[in-house]
Structure formats: structure tokens, C-alpha cells
Enzyme design. Structure first.
Site, PDB file in Angstrom:
ATOM      1  N   SER A  47       2.601   7.249 -26.112  1.00  0.00           N
ATOM      2  CA  SER A  47       1.691   7.132 -24.987  1.00  0.00           C
ATOM      3  C   SER A  47       1.471   5.641 -24.749  1.00  0.00           C
ATOM      4  CB  SER A  47       0.367   7.829 -25.305  1.00  0.00           C
ATOM      5  OG  SER A  47      -0.531   7.615 -24.239  1.00  0.00           O
TER       6      SER A  47
ATOM      7  N   HIS B  73     -14.207  -5.529  16.903  1.00  0.00           N
ATOM      8  CA  HIS B  73     -13.665  -6.205  15.722  1.00  0.00           C
ATOM      9  C   HIS B  73     -14.241  -5.612  14.446  1.00  0.00           C
ATOM     10  CE1 HIS B  73     -13.668  -9.412  12.628  1.00  0.00           C
ATOM     11  NE2 HIS B  73     -12.430  -9.558  13.060  1.00  0.00           N
TER      12      HIS B  73
ATOM     13  N   ARG C 248       0.465   1.369  19.335  1.00  0.00           N
ATOM     14  CA  ARG C 248       0.904   1.341  17.950  1.00  0.00           C
ATOM     15  C   ARG C 248       0.387   2.604  17.281  1.00  0.00           C
ATOM     16  NH1 ARG C 248      -3.165  -3.500  17.040  1.00  0.00           N
ATOM     17  NH2 ARG C 248      -5.000  -2.290  17.509  1.00  0.00           N
TER      18      ARG C 248
ATOM     19  N   CYS D 199      -1.711   6.245 -20.909  1.00  0.00           N
ATOM     20  CA  CYS D 199      -3.137   6.551 -20.963  1.00  0.00           C
ATOM     21  C   CYS D 199      -3.992   5.333 -20.638  1.00  0.00           C
ATOM     22  CB  CYS D 199      -3.518   7.115 -22.320  1.00  0.00           C
ATOM     23  SG  CYS D 199      -3.268   5.960 -23.670  1.00  0.00           S
TER      24      CYS D 199
ATOM     25  N   LYS E 286       3.821  -5.397  17.980  1.00  0.00           N
ATOM     26  CA  LYS E 286       3.481  -5.349  19.394  1.00  0.00           C
ATOM     27  C   LYS E 286       4.742  -5.415  20.252  1.00  0.00           C
ATOM     28  CE  LYS E 286      -0.349  -7.551  20.312  1.00  0.00           C
ATOM     29  NZ  LYS E 286      -1.115  -8.812  20.371  1.00  0.00           N
TER      30      LYS E 286
ATOM     31  N   TYR F 204       4.044  12.313 -18.097  1.00  0.00           N
ATOM     32  CA  TYR F 204       2.705  12.472 -17.529  1.00  0.00           C
ATOM     33  C   TYR F 204       1.982  11.138 -17.441  1.00  0.00           C
ATOM     34  CZ  TYR F 204       0.787  11.999 -22.267  1.00  0.00           C
ATOM     35  OH  TYR F 204       0.445  11.515 -23.493  1.00  0.00           O
TER      36      TYR F 204
ATOM     37  N   ARG G   1       1.169 -13.699  23.701  1.00  0.00           N
ATOM     38  CA  ARG G   1       0.462 -12.844  22.728  1.00  0.00           C
ATOM     39  C   ARG G   1       1.148 -12.851  21.375  1.00  0.00           C
ATOM     40  NH1 ARG G   1       0.724  -7.122  25.545  1.00  0.00           N
ATOM     41  NH2 ARG G   1      -1.120  -6.691  24.267  1.00  0.00           N
TER      42      ARG G   1
ATOM     43  N   ARG H 157     -10.773   9.547 -26.985  1.00  0.00           N
ATOM     44  CA  ARG H 157     -11.154   8.482 -27.919  1.00  0.00           C
ATOM     45  C   ARG H 157     -12.120   9.064 -28.935  1.00  0.00           C
ATOM     46  NH1 ARG H 157     -11.814   6.760 -22.821  1.00  0.00           N
ATOM     47  NH2 ARG H 157     -10.559   5.013 -22.068  1.00  0.00           N
TER      48      ARG H 157
ATOM     49  N   MET I  34      -5.016 -13.342  15.156  1.00  0.00           N
ATOM     50  CA  MET I  34      -4.203 -14.415  15.702  1.00  0.00           C
ATOM     51  C   MET I  34      -4.456 -14.558  17.195  1.00  0.00           C
ATOM     52  SD  MET I  34      -0.924 -14.269  13.328  1.00  0.00           S
ATOM     53  CE  MET I  34      -0.487 -12.708  13.996  1.00  0.00           C
TER      54      MET I  34
ATOM     55  N   GLY J 106      -7.334  -9.111  15.858  1.00  0.00           N
ATOM     56  CA  GLY J 106      -8.160 -10.272  16.155  1.00  0.00           C
ATOM     57  C   GLY J 106      -7.876 -11.492  15.305  1.00  0.00           C
TER      58      GLY J 106
ATOM     59  N   ASP K 168      -3.882  -2.562 -23.308  1.00  0.00           N
ATOM     60  CA  ASP K 168      -3.537  -3.497 -24.376  1.00  0.00           C
ATOM     61  C   ASP K 168      -2.152  -4.105 -24.162  1.00  0.00           C
ATOM     62  OD1 ASP K 168      -5.331  -4.194 -26.562  1.00  0.00           O
ATOM     63  OD2 ASP K 168      -5.598  -2.025 -26.785  1.00  0.00           O
TER      64      ASP K 168
END
Ligand code: ADP
Ligand code: MG
Ligand code: MG
Length: 902
Positions: free
Chosen positions: A786, A459, A343, A854, A29, A874, A98, A582, A109, A107, A791
Site C-alpha cells: 500500500s 465579472h 463558447r 492510502c 474566441k 485500489y 479582441r 490507523r 485581457m 475580463g 511519507d
């Protein structure tokens, strides 16, 4: 000497001294107020107290040395500039105090307006306003109310109650009907409330008011709701807030005054136009709080053409200057326009894409910058389904489409109930007249938010958009009765627990559950919407930015797919191969029986015949996948989970056997199974007999899979397509494991492929920490790595994934031990380090080593950036995340190139 240094430290900046780049120090601000001041826009003069002063205050519990003097000096120069003094009984200077942190926290603070008023200066203020007593007393009562509530923690309802009381006595619902005497009476009532709760009189000394208000803003940084919001939005906890002291301008001086908020484009759709709300004869917080109903900004043209034109002109300048959608707050004081805030505005996911595309067209930004301004989380949101309305669903109300999406769920009226039901796994819609920062928990828990008051800038609307949560605001046909836990609309009464559906794009509200349909963005990815011909700004913008992302990215994007159908869909989404196929699902369904035979085999013959029966089934699965991925690499993982996962659970078997025995049936087969399950039981199955270990223990298992893969590849290739299989061995921790599997596999492959031209790569997962640490050796035997980051995370941290998320992650998140679950986003320092080591040492040993990932992290935006940095080839992710990964891979390239041409 040290003391001297702190005294010299600059804690206060005049607006003329700052600029928009100083957000860390001046907060968003303050930095933007300074920027607007320096652009020559009409900003009421003032100064900003830095975030450093706040941090010093929060660390020590007192204002840092020198701060008081610096405030004094800046105040004096403000007084000189304004020709008024704070607390002057005849012509008082009033200021607002402010809050304003680096990141906007709507909203969250505190702000106190009209600081400087007291029993004497209220009279002077009235005189200066041409004898406008009403205005002066209204300003004073607002000060006591805001000061009491935010600085001294007086419960806000007490003030609201007193105000309602006065209105009731007067027989009105409108604040504007109250006259000066009513408000003077209200000031007395407020002062009593203040004294009752604080044990002291309302402070009459303006400098004391100012100092207490500044301190309250500092402290608001650590208020519970602010802490919660930061956690939700992943805003660091140690930034602190700046404090802006701004000379007051008054929108409550009469009908030729007022206050409003506006966006330079529609923050929901991105469409160009004028979007805002205006409220005549009001002070700023009235609009944002959604307390009174505002009028659309366009109506200001009739009310005050000069200010309206000036405002549009300033908005255009701000857009050009910030090169982005701006959101602003302004006040008109007797026909004079003042800018109180700007802003770069928050926006919906759709608006982010559309606006980025428009700004490229307008020549304000280039495509790299457009790519930088959108993100994968937004794209993911656009891939959500929407309501299907071809049935006879009639909306019962229409509010404002404040945050898009389609949400159905049980109605709840309190934040607490929302949290409760959500914890039981219910979808809930939080219904309120309007939300306030205390509703944050409920908003997080809810599927959607529905309010009966407030506009696009209320809000509820702002916070929901920030969270990407569906929200309809200002559905004013709803009569919401929170204490009675019900609302009524058009003759219907809806009570807690009833299901409603809300459409955050159109603002429509439906009773019951409405079915949903796929998003247009998904249809585009699937190829059923042609971006060149469709009249849909969003689809065109997405197409353009995705095309650029693809052109810019270095990372390839593959998919995790186990079936031909998944593979085909992922390919349409842009997948450039399969990174993880898989094979365990190929052992399920009606094939379980074969797996049982395999496990129970007592002789080599029995085992071999079970494997021989599985071979053609597996081969057929692979053929389908290779055909769909014609020309693209397909990484097939050999069977990974412990075999007992394919057997019935122990308890169930035990019961079956007991019951059958009771009946005197033949239970030999069941008993054998039960014995096998008992024998194979493991305390820690994730660390037990699985992955490569299975392949080394059960003769012929991996061989069968390798043969099925190679034969399928040959068949598909002979039929004219190109199969590019990559065989991946799971759970390797030592190069010897891989070497053993590889020796056997190579023999089979050589025999099967013959002169078919098929080339089969053999590589390994890196998912056991030891593999990462010995990657140099393992690379000698692997053509690719990979990273199985699920895990690797599980074993790197020693977390049992299936248990920990429910058991204690909430506490770890609460304590900030991690900001996000390491299963969701890669832990860069720990697990990420393992990835980095393995990538570097693997490549050092074998420069042409292919590297991919993966785990689920392959589709997580932040993780994609990490994998780009580490130099993988990749990422692989679920089909739906493929577009997200493509986009983020493009963004990662643009950002590391540093060519985002700002
Ligand atoms: P928030 O960050 O919650 O928007 P603000 O600091 O912007 O809080 O202030 C709340 C309201 O008070 C805004 O509508 C703003 O325009 C108004 N306001 C703040 N300072 C002044 C001022 N000096 N004169 C008039 N109105 C003000
Ligand atoms: Mg504001
Ligand atoms: Mg694994």
C-alpha cells in the site's frame, strides 16, 4: 532561407479559414467565430492573428516578419468585402480588436472597440448613420477611453470621472441622456486626458491604432492579473493569446439596437430555458461590465420579435452542434442580429451534472461522454453543506444566485483587506458594487463575494463560478460605500468586520451567521434520499452518472477509517473496504496511562502487563470495525508514530515536576516520565524511532496488535460475519525488516485462527524511497503493497511536511517550481516514478501482489487518474472523498479506453 520561411509562415486566418478545433492556434474566441461563420450564422466578417504570432512577439519584443504584410492583405480583403475602408473620412470601416486565448479568461485581457475612428471619420460615421451625431461621438469617446486605458495605460478612473462630471453638469445619472454636444465635449476632455498621460496626441492614423491595439492584446497575456488568473485556474503560462479583428456592428444606434449575452440553459442549475441579459442602445462591454442594469432576455421578444426568434433558433442550432451548453454574445444593429461570440459555457457543479444527464436524455451524448464532462472537484463542491433556514432568519436583500454555496464571514470592502484578514484565518465576504479584474486576489481570499450591481454574467459571477466560490451578484437593495467601508440595506448599516451570510443558490443575503445543513447529494449518498422517487434533477443526475462510473471503473475504492462509525459511513458512500485503519488513536484518551506504563516499564513483566491490558481494548476496536465492514477487506496498520507522541510535552512535564518539588510532593512518577521524554527526544522524529522500527525494538508491541486483530477476526467470523483482515507494516525500507515482523506474526496468527476459516494477509506500506527501489525483494515477503504517498512525498523530496507548507511552498508555487503542492496532487515524474517502479517490480516478483494507495492522494482527482494508469488495484481515501474517487476512477477508465465516443 530561414528568413524566407518566417515570411511564409501563416499568422493570419480569415474567419472562413478556421474552425472550432483550432483553439490552440486561433484561441477559443477565434476558433468559435470561425465555426459560426462556417455554420452560416451572421458573424461580422474579420480575421484572427494566431497565438504563434503572439508567442513570437512576446519572445522577441517585436512583431514577427511577415505579420504586418499578412495583416495588410487580410485587411484589404475585409475592406473589399465590407465595401468600406479603414479611416475613410466619408464611410469608415471600424473594427474591434479582441483578445482570445485557448482557455477563456473572462475580463482578463483586452478588447478595443471602434478602431478606425478619428476627428474626420467621426463625421463620416455620423453621416452614414443617417446624421446620428450622438451615436458617432459616443463611439469615438468609447474608442479613446478603451484605447487609452488598455493600450496606453491611462488610468480608467480619469475617463470615468470626466464622464460623471458631464452627467452631473447635465443633472442626470444616465449615459443615454447625454446628447451629441455633450459627447463631443467629452471627446475633447478625453483627448486631453490622453495627451496628459501619454505625452502625445490621440493617434489619428487608423492603421497605427490597429497595430498598437494588436500589440496591446499580445502584451496583455503577461499582465499581472492575467498571470494570477492563470495560476489560479492552472492554465499554462506559455499558450499566448490570439487577436481577433472584427468589423464593428453597432448596438448603440438607437432604441432598435442593443446588445446582450445569453446561455442556452441556466448555468447555475442546468434547467432548460432562456437565460440572458439584454441592454438596448448599448455597446457590448456595457452588459458584461454590469454598469447599467439590463433586462431579462425574454423582454427582447416584445422589443424585437424577429431578432428574438432568430436568436432562439441560433441558440438551438449551437447547442445541437456543440452538444453542450453554449454561452453567447450578440448585438442587434437596427433590427439585424449579429453573433459576436460563442463558447461552451462555464457552469456550476450542479449544472454540470444536470446538463450532462439531460444531454444523454436528448440523445446528444452517451453516458461515457456524460461521465467525461463532470469531475470530482464538482462533485466535492456539491457535497458542501447549505444554509439551514428553519429558524427565523430573514434575508435583508435578494440578489442573483450567481455561484452556489453557503458562505458566512466578516464583511470587507477591498481586495487588500480580504487578503489580510484571510491570512489571519478569518472567513471574509468581499462586498463590492461590482468586481473587476483587479479584485482577483480578494476574490481568491474570500469565502464569498457579494455585489450590488451586475447580473449572472457580470465579472463577479463568471469568475466566482469558475473558482467554485459562493457569489451573490446584483443585490441592488445594498447601498455600498466602499471608501466609507460600509453598506446600508433596509435601514441596517453594515460596517467592515460585521458578519453576513450569503446564499449563492437563492441569492439571499442575511445579517449575522446562519447555520448550515448537509447537501442533498450527501443525503443521497447516505441513502436517505431515493433517487428513483425524489423530485430533484440534481440527485437523479448524480445517481445516474455515479452508477455509470461504478460500472466503468477498474480501480476499487476503499476508505481510510479508524472507527466503526467512520467505516459505516464510508461504506454507505460506496467504500469497498478499508485501505487504512490507523491504530494510534487506540492508544489515546484514557488509554494513555497504559501507554505510559508500557514506555516506562523497567522489567519484562511490567511491559507485558501493560501490553496485556491494552490487548482487549484493541480487540474490541477491531471487532467493531470488522463487523461494520462485514465481507470487505480491512487493512490495519500496526502502530506507526514515535511513542513519545503519546507522552506529555517536555516543557509541560518540566514545569509540573518543578512545581511539585517546590510543594514537597512525591514526584517519582513524574520524574520518571520526564526522564523518558528526555531520553526519547528526537531531532527528526519523522525519520526516527517509528513504524516497523518500533516493532523491532519494543518486544511484544506488534505481537499484541497482531493478536488483537486475529482474535477480533475470529470472534466476528464465529458470530456469522466475514472478517478479512490485512495487516500492514509501516515504514519498511528493507525486506529483512518485514521478514522479521512477518515470522513472528505468522506464528501468532496460526495459533489464533486455528480452523476458524479466517484468512489474514500480511503486507507492507511502500513509503520509504528505498522500499520502492527494492520492491522486487520486498514483494517476496509481502502479500500486498500500500503506497503511503504522504511519507513517500515527504521522503522523496526531503520535505518535512509539517514545516514546509507554511515556510516556503508559497514561493515554490509563485516561481512555478510546482503548479500544485505535491502533498495535494501526486508528483507524477518524481514520487510517481517511485510508485511506478515499485508496482512493476513488485508485480514481476509476485504477480498476485495486491496494490493500493492510502495517502491523501487517494482522493485527489488527478492522482486517481495516475493510479489508474499505473495499474493499482485500489485507492483509499477519507470517507467524504470516496464518491469523488469513484467518479474519477470511472472517468479514468473511460478516458484511457479512448471510448469517449466524440
Ligand atoms: P471579452 O472576451 O472580455 O468578452 P470581447 O472581445 O468579447 O471581450 O469584447 C467585449 C465586448 O465587445 C463584447 O460584449 C462584445 O460583444 C463586444 N464586441 C466585440 N467586438 C465587437 C464588434 N465587432 N462589434 C460590436 N461589438 C463588439
Ligand atoms: Mg466576450
Ligand atoms: Mg506514513
Amino acid at each position: 532561407m530561414a528568413a524566407q520561411e518566417t515570411v511564409d509562415h501563416k499568422y493570419v486566418y480569415d474567419f472562413a479559414e478556421g474552425n472550432k478545433e483550432l483553439k490552440d492556434l486561433l484561441g477559443g474566441k477565434g476558433a468559435n467565430l470561425a465555426e459560426m461563420t462556417n455554420l452560416g450564422l451572421p458573424v461580422p466578417p474579420g480575421f484572427t492573428i494566431t497565438t504563434e504570432a503572439c508567442k513570437a512577439y512576446l519572445a522577441t519584443g517585436r512583431e514577427p516578419d511577415g505579420l504586418a504584410e499578412q495583416i495588410e492583405a487580410h485587411l484589404e480583403s475585409l475592406e473589399r468585402e465590407m465595401g468600406r475602408r479603414l479611416g475613410d473620412p466619408d464611410d469608415p470601416l471600424l473594427v474591434s480588436v479582441r483578445s482570445g486565448a485557448k482557455f477563456s479568461m473572462p475580463g482578463m485581457m483586452e478588447t478595443v472597440l471602434n478602431v478606425g475612428l478619428n476627428d474626420r471619420s467621426v463625421v463620416g460615421l455620423s453621416a452614414q448613420a443617417g446624421g446620428n451625431d450622438r451615436f458617432a461621438w459616443d463611439s469615438y469617446r468609447r474608442l479613446i477611453q478603451m484605447f487609452g486605458k488598455t493600450v496606453c495605460e491611462v488610468p480608467g478612473e480619469e475617463f470615468e470621472h470626466a464622464l460623471d462630471e458631464v452627467k452631473r453638469a447635465k443633472g442626470t445619472k444616465n449615459d443615454l441622456d447625454l446628447d451629441a454636444d455633450d459627447l463631443r465635449g467629452l471627446v475633447d476632455a478625453y483627448k486631453k486626458i490622453f495627451a496628459k498621460h501619454t505625452g502625445r496626441e490621440f493617434p489619428q492614423e487608423p492603421r497605427e491604432q490597429l497595430d498598437l491595439a494588436i500589440r496591446a492584446v499580445f502584451e496583455s497575456w503577461n499582465a499581472e492579473r492575467a498571470v494570477l488568473y492563470r495560476r489560479q485556474e492552472r492554465i499554462p503560462a506559455d499558450l499566448g493569446t490570439a487577436v481577433n479583428v472584427v468589423s464593428m456592428v453597432f448596438g448603440n444606434l438607437g432604441p432598435d439596437s442593443g446588445t446582450g449575452v445569453a446561455f442556452t440553459r441556466d448555468p447555475a442549475s442546468g434547467a432548460q430555458g432562456i437565460y440572458g441579459d439584454y441592454l438596448a442602445n448599448a455597446q457590448g462591454e456595457d452588459v458584461v461590465a454590469g454598469i447599467r442594469n439590463t433586462v431579462p432576455l425574454q423582454e427582447l421578444e416584445q422589443l424585437d420579435k424577429k431578432s428574438y426568434d432568430e436568436l432562439l433558433d441560433i441558440m438551438a442550432r449551437l447547442e445541437g452542434h456543440y452538444r453542450d451548453l453554449c454561452d453567447i454574445e450578440f448585438t442587434i444593429e437596427r433590427g439585424k442580429l449579429w453573433m459576436l461570440q460563442t463558447r461552451v459555457g462555464k457552469r456550476t457543479a450542479a449544472a454540470a451534472f444536470v446538463i450532462a444527464g439531460q444531454l444523454v436524455d436528448e440523445g446528444l451524448i452517451d453516458l461515457d461522454e456524460a461521465l467525461h464532462r463532470v469531475n470530482g472537484a464538482q462533485l466535492a463542491q456539491l457535497m458542501f453543506p447549505r444554509f439551514r433556514l428553519d429558524h427565523d432568519f430573514q434575508p435583508v436583500a435578494k440578489g442573483i444566485g450567481a455561484s452556489p454555496g453557503a458562505a458566512s464571514g466578516k464583511v470587507v470592502f477591498t481586495s487588500a483587506r480580504a487578503v489580510e484578514l484571510a491570512a489571519e484565518g478569518e472567513s471574509v465576504i468581499l462586498v463590492r458594487r461590482e468586481t473587476n479584474p483587479d479584485d482577483l486576489n480578494g476574490m481568491i481570499a474570500a469565502q464569498g463575494i457579494l455585489t450590488s450591481r451586475g447580473g449572472k454574467t457580470s465579472h463577479a459571477a463568471v469568475v466566482a463560478r469558475g473558482m467554485g466560490k459562493t457569489c451573490v451578484s446584483g443585490a441592488d437593495e445594498l447601498e455600498v460605500d466602499v471608501p466609507a467601508k460600509r453598506f446600508t440595506v433596509g435601514g441596517h448599516t453594515v460596517v467592515e468586520g460585521d458578519v453576513v451570510s450569503i446564499d449563492g443558490t437563492t441569492g439571499k443575503v442575511y445579517l449575522g451567521e446562519v447555520p448550515v445543513m448537509p447537501s442533498e447529494v450527501v443525503q443521497y449518498f447516505e441513502g436517505s434520499l431515493d433517487p428513483e422517487h425524489v423530485d430533484n434533477a440534481l440527485v437523479r443526475a448524480v445517481h445516474r452518472i455515479m452508477t455509470h462510473a461504478d460500472a466503468r471503473r477498474r480501480l476499487l475504492v476503499r476508505t481510510n477509517a479508524d472507527t466503526g462509525a467512520d467505516a459505516a459511513r464510508a461504506r454507505r458512500f460506496g467504500a469497498e473496504g478499508i485501505g487504512l485503519c490507523r491504530t494510534e488513536h487506540m492508544f489515546l484518551g484514557d488509554r494513555r496511562e497504559l501507554v505510559e506504563r508500557l514506555i516506562l516499564a523497567r522489567t519484562d513483566d511490567e511491559r507485558e502487563s501493560a501490553l496485556a491490558a491494552l490487548l482487549p481494548l484493541q480487540r474490541a476496536d477491531f471487532e467493531e470495525i470488522f463487523r461494520e465492514m462485514d465481507g470487505l477487506p480491512v487493512t490495519v496498520r500496526l502502530i506507526d508514530p514515535p511513542l513519545h507522541e503519546f507522552l506529555p510535552p517536555l516543557e509541560q512535564l518540566a514545569v509540573n515536576v518543578a512545581v511539585a518539588q517546590e510543594r514537597g510532593e512525591d514526584v517519582a512518577q513524574e520524574e520518571a516520565l520526564l526522564a523518558a521524554v528526555r531520553r526519547m527526544h528526537e531531532e527528526n522524529p519523522m525519520l526516527g524511532l517509528r513504524g516497523v522500527r518500533l516493532g523491532l525494538v519494543i518486544p511484544g508491541l506488534f505481537a499484541m496488535q497482531v493478536r488483537a486483530i486475529a482474535e477480533a477476526a475470529v470472534t466476528v467470523t464465529r458470530a456469522g460475519a466475514v472478517a478479512r483482515p490485512e495487516i500492514m507494516v509501516p515504514l519498511v525500507g528493507a525486506v529483512q525488516e518485514l521478514e522479521t515482523v512477518r515470522a513472528e506474526a505468522e506464528k501468532i496468527i496460526a495459533e489464533v485462527v486455528g480452523d476458524s476459516g479466517v484468512e489474514v494477509l500480511i503486507g507492507t506500506m511502500i513509503e520509504v524511497p528505498r522500499a520502492a527501489l527494492t520492491a522486487g525483494q520486498i514483494a517476496e515477503a509481502a502479500q500486498f503493497f500500500s503506497f503511503g504517498t504522504n511519507d513517500l512525498t515527504q521522503m522523496g523530496w526531503g520535505f518535512s511536511r509539517d514545516d514546509v507548507e507554511g515556510a516556503f511552498f508559497w514561493r515554490y508555487l509563485e516561481l512555478g517550481i510546482f503548479g500544485i503542492s505535491p502533498f495535494e496532487s501526486i508528483d507524477r515524474e518524481g514520487v510517481g516514478r517511485l510508485v511506478r517502479i515499485a508496482a512493476e517490480e513488485g508485480r514481476a516478483a509476485r504477480p498476485e501482489l495486491k496494490l493500493g494507495v492510502c495517502g491523501e492522494h487517494g482522493g485527489d482527482p488527478d492522482s486517481v487518474h495516475f493510479f489508474h494508469e499505473v495499474g493499482l488495484d485500489y485507492v483509499s481515501c477519507s470517507p467524504f472523498r470516496v464518491p469523488v474517487a469513484r467518479l474519477e476512477a470511472g472517468r479514468a477508465s473511460v478516458e484511457t479506453d479512448g471510448s469517449d465516443s466524440r
